[in-house]
Design a protein around this motif. Structure first.
Motif, PDB file in Angstrom:
ATOM      1  N   ALA A  20       0.832  -1.210   0.000  1.00 42.33           N
ATOM      2  CA  ALA A  20       0.000   0.000   0.000  1.00 42.33           C
ATOM      3  C   ALA A  20       0.864   1.257   0.000  1.00 42.33           C
ATOM      4  O   ALA A  20       0.531   2.240  -0.644  1.00 42.33           O
ATOM      5  CB  ALA A  20      -0.928  -0.002   1.203  1.00 42.33           C
ATOM      6  N   GLU A  39      -5.219   9.270  -6.447  1.00 39.09           N
ATOM      7  CA  GLU A  39      -6.353   8.462  -6.878  1.00 39.09           C
ATOM      8  C   GLU A  39      -6.809   7.490  -5.794  1.00 39.09           C
ATOM      9  O   GLU A  39      -6.088   7.261  -4.820  1.00 39.09           O
ATOM     10  CB  GLU A  39      -5.951   7.652  -8.116  1.00 39.09           C
ATOM     11  CG  GLU A  39      -5.795   8.496  -9.358  1.00 39.09           C
ATOM     12  CD  GLU A  39      -5.549   7.621 -10.574  1.00 39.09           C
ATOM     13  OE1 GLU A  39      -6.468   7.478 -11.387  1.00 39.09           O
ATOM     14  OE2 GLU A  39      -4.444   7.086 -10.695  1.00 39.09           O
ATOM     15  N   THR A  46      -4.103   5.013   4.401  1.00 42.95           N
ATOM     16  CA  THR A  46      -3.150   4.135   5.070  1.00 42.95           C
ATOM     17  C   THR A  46      -2.049   4.957   5.746  1.00 42.95           C
ATOM     18  O   THR A  46      -1.683   4.707   6.898  1.00 42.95           O
ATOM     19  CB  THR A  46      -2.533   3.148   4.054  1.00 42.95           C
ATOM     20  OG1 THR A  46      -3.589   2.436   3.420  1.00 42.95           O
ATOM     21  CG2 THR A  46      -1.596   2.174   4.726  1.00 42.95           C
ATOM     22  N   TYR A  55      -2.360   1.942  12.896  1.00 35.42           N
ATOM     23  CA  TYR A  55      -1.408   0.887  12.548  1.00 35.42           C
ATOM     24  C   TYR A  55      -0.170   1.160  13.390  1.00 35.42           C
ATOM     25  O   TYR A  55       0.592   2.090  13.107  1.00 35.42           O
ATOM     26  CB  TYR A  55      -1.059   0.918  11.066  1.00 35.42           C
ATOM     27  CG  TYR A  55      -2.217   0.590  10.143  1.00 35.42           C
ATOM     28  CD1 TYR A  55      -3.180  -0.356  10.506  1.00 35.42           C
ATOM     29  CD2 TYR A  55      -2.341   1.209   8.910  1.00 35.42           C
ATOM     30  CE1 TYR A  55      -4.233  -0.662   9.659  1.00 35.42           C
ATOM     31  CE2 TYR A  55      -3.394   0.902   8.054  1.00 35.42           C
ATOM     32  CZ  TYR A  55      -4.339  -0.021   8.436  1.00 35.42           C
ATOM     33  OH  TYR A  55      -5.376  -0.326   7.599  1.00 35.42           O
ATOM     34  N   LEU A 404     -10.480  -2.856   0.985  1.00 35.08           N
ATOM     35  CA  LEU A 404     -10.299  -1.961  -0.151  1.00 35.08           C
ATOM     36  C   LEU A 404     -10.338  -0.511   0.305  1.00 35.08           C
ATOM     37  O   LEU A 404     -10.910  -0.189   1.338  1.00 35.08           O
ATOM     38  CB  LEU A 404     -11.405  -2.190  -1.184  1.00 35.08           C
ATOM     39  CG  LEU A 404     -11.448  -3.562  -1.828  1.00 35.08           C
ATOM     40  CD1 LEU A 404     -12.480  -3.571  -2.938  1.00 35.08           C
ATOM     41  CD2 LEU A 404     -10.103  -3.956  -2.388  1.00 35.08           C
ATOM     42  N   GLY A 407     -12.796   4.677  -1.940  1.00 36.65           N
ATOM     43  CA  GLY A 407     -13.333   4.897  -3.278  1.00 36.65           C
ATOM     44  C   GLY A 407     -13.624   3.588  -3.998  1.00 36.65           C
ATOM     45  O   GLY A 407     -14.607   3.465  -4.732  1.00 36.65           O
ATOM     46  N   ASN A 408     -12.778   2.622  -3.786  1.00 43.34           N
ATOM     47  CA  ASN A 408     -12.996   1.321  -4.432  1.00 43.34           C
ATOM     48  C   ASN A 408     -14.184   0.575  -3.825  1.00 43.34           C
ATOM     49  O   ASN A 408     -14.899  -0.137  -4.527  1.00 43.34           O
ATOM     50  CB  ASN A 408     -11.718   0.492  -4.392  1.00 43.34           C
ATOM     51  CG  ASN A 408     -10.729   0.965  -5.445  1.00 43.34           C
ATOM     52  OD1 ASN A 408     -11.002   0.894  -6.634  1.00 43.34           O
ATOM     53  ND2 ASN A 408      -9.620   1.508  -4.998  1.00 43.34           N
ATOM     54  N   GLY A 433     -16.274  10.281  -2.255  1.00 44.69           N
ATOM     55  CA  GLY A 433     -14.949   9.690  -2.032  1.00 44.69           C
ATOM     56  C   GLY A 433     -14.310   9.095  -3.269  1.00 44.69           C
ATOM     57  O   GLY A 433     -13.366   8.320  -3.168  1.00 44.69           O
TER      58      GLY A 433
HETATM   59  N1  LIG Z   1      -6.564  -3.547   5.652  1.00 46.81           N
HETATM   60  C1  LIG Z   1      -6.155  -3.713   4.389  1.00 46.81           C
HETATM   61  N2  LIG Z   1      -5.900  -4.939   3.896  1.00 46.81           N
HETATM   62  C2  LIG Z   1      -5.479  -5.115   2.617  1.00 46.81           C
HETATM   63  N3  LIG Z   1      -5.287  -4.099   1.736  1.00 46.81           N
HETATM   64  C3  LIG Z   1      -5.527  -2.855   2.169  1.00 46.81           C
HETATM   65  C4  LIG Z   1      -5.982  -2.586   3.503  1.00 46.81           C
HETATM   66  N4  LIG Z   1      -6.140  -1.251   3.646  1.00 46.81           N
HETATM   67  C5  LIG Z   1      -5.818  -0.705   2.455  1.00 46.81           C
HETATM   68  N5  LIG Z   1      -5.436  -1.658   1.570  1.00 46.81           N
HETATM   69  C6  LIG Z   1      -4.986  -1.440   0.189  1.00 46.81           C
HETATM   70  O1  LIG Z   1      -3.968  -0.461   0.218  1.00 46.81           O
HETATM   71  C7  LIG Z   1      -4.070   0.442  -0.871  1.00 46.81           C
HETATM   72  C8  LIG Z   1      -4.173   1.870  -0.365  1.00 46.81           C
HETATM   73  O2  LIG Z   1      -5.412   2.059   0.288  1.00 46.81           O
HETATM   74  P1  LIG Z   1      -5.850   3.440   0.965  1.00 46.81           P
HETATM   75  O3  LIG Z   1      -7.114   3.166   1.689  1.00 46.81           O
HETATM   76  O4  LIG Z   1      -4.722   3.992   1.740  1.00 46.81           O
HETATM   77  O5  LIG Z   1      -6.115   4.349  -0.323  1.00 46.81           O
HETATM   78  P2  LIG Z   1      -6.639   5.867  -0.403  1.00 46.81           P
HETATM   79  O6  LIG Z   1      -5.579   6.665  -1.087  1.00 46.81           O
HETATM   80  O7  LIG Z   1      -7.077   6.320   0.928  1.00 46.81           O
HETATM   81  O8  LIG Z   1      -7.862   5.719  -1.420  1.00 46.81           O
HETATM   82  P3  LIG Z   1      -9.349   6.411  -1.421  1.00 46.81           P
HETATM   83  O9  LIG Z   1      -9.199   7.709  -2.147  1.00 46.81           O
HETATM   84  O10 LIG Z   1     -10.165   5.456  -2.234  1.00 46.81           O
HETATM   85  O11 LIG Z   1      -9.810   6.537  -0.024  1.00 46.81           O
HETATM   86  C9  LIG Z   1      -5.284  -0.026  -1.665  1.00 46.81           C
HETATM   87  O12 LIG Z   1      -4.839  -0.817  -2.743  1.00 46.81           O
HETATM   88  C10 LIG Z   1      -6.067  -0.851  -0.672  1.00 46.81           C
HETATM   89  O13 LIG Z   1      -6.818  -1.849  -1.327  1.00 46.81           O
END
Ligand SMILES: Nc1ncnc2c1ncn2[C@@H]1O[C@H](COP(=O)(O)OP(=O)(O)OP(=O)(O)O)[C@@H](O)[C@H]1O
Ligand SMILES: [Mg+2]
Length: 504
Positions: A20, A39, A46, A55, A404, A407-408, A433
């Motif tokens: 991630a 995106e 994370t 975390y 996920l 957004g996903n 989102g």
């Molecule tokens: N607990 C988890 N277990 C497995 N994969 C995870 C977990 N949390 C996040 N991911 C994966 O890590 C990547 C980053 O996720 P993250 O939630 O940080 O994205 P984001 O930038 O906040 O996106 P969004 O704009 O959709 O909120 C993604 O591919 C997601 O599927």
């Protein structure tokens, strides 16, 4: 002495099958509003979960420094003690508790006793006023809409008086009016020296408020920019690293027969004492109708009631292709050909502990079954098709949805309802989102469905989006329709005029 209030160096975070974060670096100056953009799935949430101790140290690599001291947070309490407060992307209030209890949760209010109770009540009320939310502190959270819950979370975080405030998509569920208010609050916090990390897919908002911006892509830092002379297009280019295709191909749509007719529709809900009154409209096949209004105007209640999921009818009727529908529950609605993408994906859209393919097929099991037996291969094929169409970022369709990015998850809800192939498709804040690229994608899909003769109703707080997409827009105020504007050529001012209680 370092010039930075906060530095995160070489942060690496792995989940099974996903890297991630892949060596992220970010430096935040004291007292600035620093935007974090990228995106869906780029790694923003994370990174902030690491910073806030969700975390803990040991589950990631890299280094966090606050001023000159190295931080090794083992939990959220420790980060809070260091002056960090976070508003998470996913709403996290306890639904069965009231607003005040939620605001002071973790603050040990129960130790305060009865005498302090009154003081807490006052404090909560002040906090709510600060974010312009007019609900009572003793209202049970379950009865609040998503936008209202979001405001409670913000009020709660503000009370912590943190030095570093992290907001992960705080305005996704808010209308422009409430978002504007929040941005005002952040500016006044900046004057007091509070540092703010701000995540949003609303790029105009980001550019209007941020001092600097860091762009993440695929778990890596792309760049950090000063917000001077940057355009939205520049920002998008950094975010996606490729050209974006536009949502609408410009091809004309033909609007057909009236498909849905709502006559004098009034609904009341005992528990929330909210109502929808005397709403009438008709929707044609191939038509895209928007519903605008402020948080609490009754937009969600209206569409939920049409879907059989909210309140008790007190007058009126709903006709689908001329046939009287007496819907009592969503199952009836789905069978009749109405689907609804709910604004509250956690509650109505997704089973978080199940995987991607199960969630997508959940409302269309008959499509993947033969004589009552589920065809697992077919389920995978459907899911993979939708995952590809909607560009859902997941290691496989067997991934648990909870894992996920926000957004996903939203795209999965959309896929699930697309698979039911409804005659009337209702979408409540469908792009909440969602990143810019995916927004184009969703607008393209909505246009595509309309061309195929589906009648579409969209509730959205993003006026520009409604204006760009809809043939006409109903504007709601206090549970009823205050007026209607034409989609093409409508102005945000005309909509706001109606939304704030004026008639046209
Ligand atoms: N607990 C988890 N277990 C497995 N994969 C995870 C977990 N949390 C996040 N991911 C994966 O890590 C990547 C980053 O996720 P993250 O939630 O940080 O994205 P984001 O930038 O906040 O996106 P969004 O704009 O959709 O909120 C993604 O591919 C997601 O599927
Ligand atoms: Mg996120």
């Amino acid at each position: 002495m370092t010039e930075y209030a906060l530095e995160m160096k070489n942060i690496v975070k792995e989940f099974p099958g996903v890297r991630a974060l892949d060596g992220v670096n970010i430096q935040i100056r004291k007292g600035e509003i620093h935007a974090l953009v990228g995106e869906n799935g780029a790694g923003k949430s994370t990174l902030m979960k690491i910073l806030s101790g969700l975390y803990p140290v040991g589950t990631y690599d890299g280094e966090i420094r606050l001023g000159n001291s190295l931080c090794r947070f083992k939990n959220i309490k420790e980060s809070e003690r260091s002056g960090i407060a976070i508003i998470h992307q996913e709403l996290s209030l306890v639904r069965e508790l009231d607003v005040m209890e939620n605001i002071f949760l973790g603050n040990e209010i129960h130790k305060w006793g009865v005498i302090r109770h009154e003081k807490a009540f006052m404090k909560a009320r002040e906090a709510l006023q600060r974010v312009n939310l007019s609900v009572s502190p003793d209202q049970i959270v379950r009865y609040l809409g998503v936008g209202e819950q979001q405001l409670v979370e913000i009020a709660k975080a503000l009370l912590k008086e943190a030095d570093i405030l992290i907001l992960d998509e705080p305005t996704a569920a808010l209308s422009e009016q409430e978002s504007g208010k929040l941005l005002g609050i952040l500016k006044s916090l900046r004057e007091k020296g509070v540092t703010c990390i701000y995540i949003s897919h609303r790029l105009k908002e980001v550019l209007s408020i941020a001092d600097r911006l860091t762009v993440l892509r695929d778990g890596k830092t792309v760049c950090t920019l000063d917000n001077a002379g940057i355009t939205e297009a520049d920002l998008i280019a950094h975010m996606v690293g490729r050209e974006l295709s536009h949502g609408d191909d410009g091809e004309e749509r033909t609007v057909g027969e009236v498909i849905l007719e709502v006559q004098d529709w009034s609904v009341y809900d005992e528990a929330t004492r909210r109502h929808v009154s005397q709403v009438s409209f008709s929707l044609r096949a191939g038509e895209i109708m928007g519903i605008a209004g402020l948080v609490g105007a009754g937009r969600t209640e209206l569409v939920m009631s049409l879907f059989g999921a909210w309140g008790i009818r007190t007058s009126g009727r709903v006709l689908l292709r001329g046939k009287d529908l007496s819907l009592v529950n969503p199952e009836d609605a789905i069978r009749a050909g109405i689907s609804l993408v709910s604004e509250d994906r956690k509650r109505f859209g997704l089973v978080l502990i199940q995987d991607v393919k199960n969630n997508i097929s959940l409302a269309s099991l008959e499509k993947i079954s033969r004589r009552g037996v589920l065809d697992a291969n077919k389920e995978v094929r459907y899911a993979e098709q939708y995952a590809a169409d909607l560009k859902i970022k997941t290691p496989s369709v067997e991934q648990v949805v909870m894992n996920l990015s926000g957004g996903n998850q939203q795209k999965i809800v959309l896929a699930k309802w697309l698979m039911t192939e409804p005659a009337v498709f209702i979408l409540d804040e469908p792009t909440r989102g969602i990143d810019v690229g995916a927004k184009y994608e969703i607008c393209r899909i909505i246009n595509e469905l309309a061309k195929r003769g589906v009648g579409i109703i969209i509730v959205s707080s993003e006026l520009a989006e409604l204006i760009g997409l809809c043939d006409r827009i109903l504007v709601m105020h206090e549970g009823t329709v205050a007026g209607e504007v034409n989609g093409r050529g409508a102005t945000q001012e005309a909509i706001m005029h109606l939304a704030t209680g004026n008639r046209n």
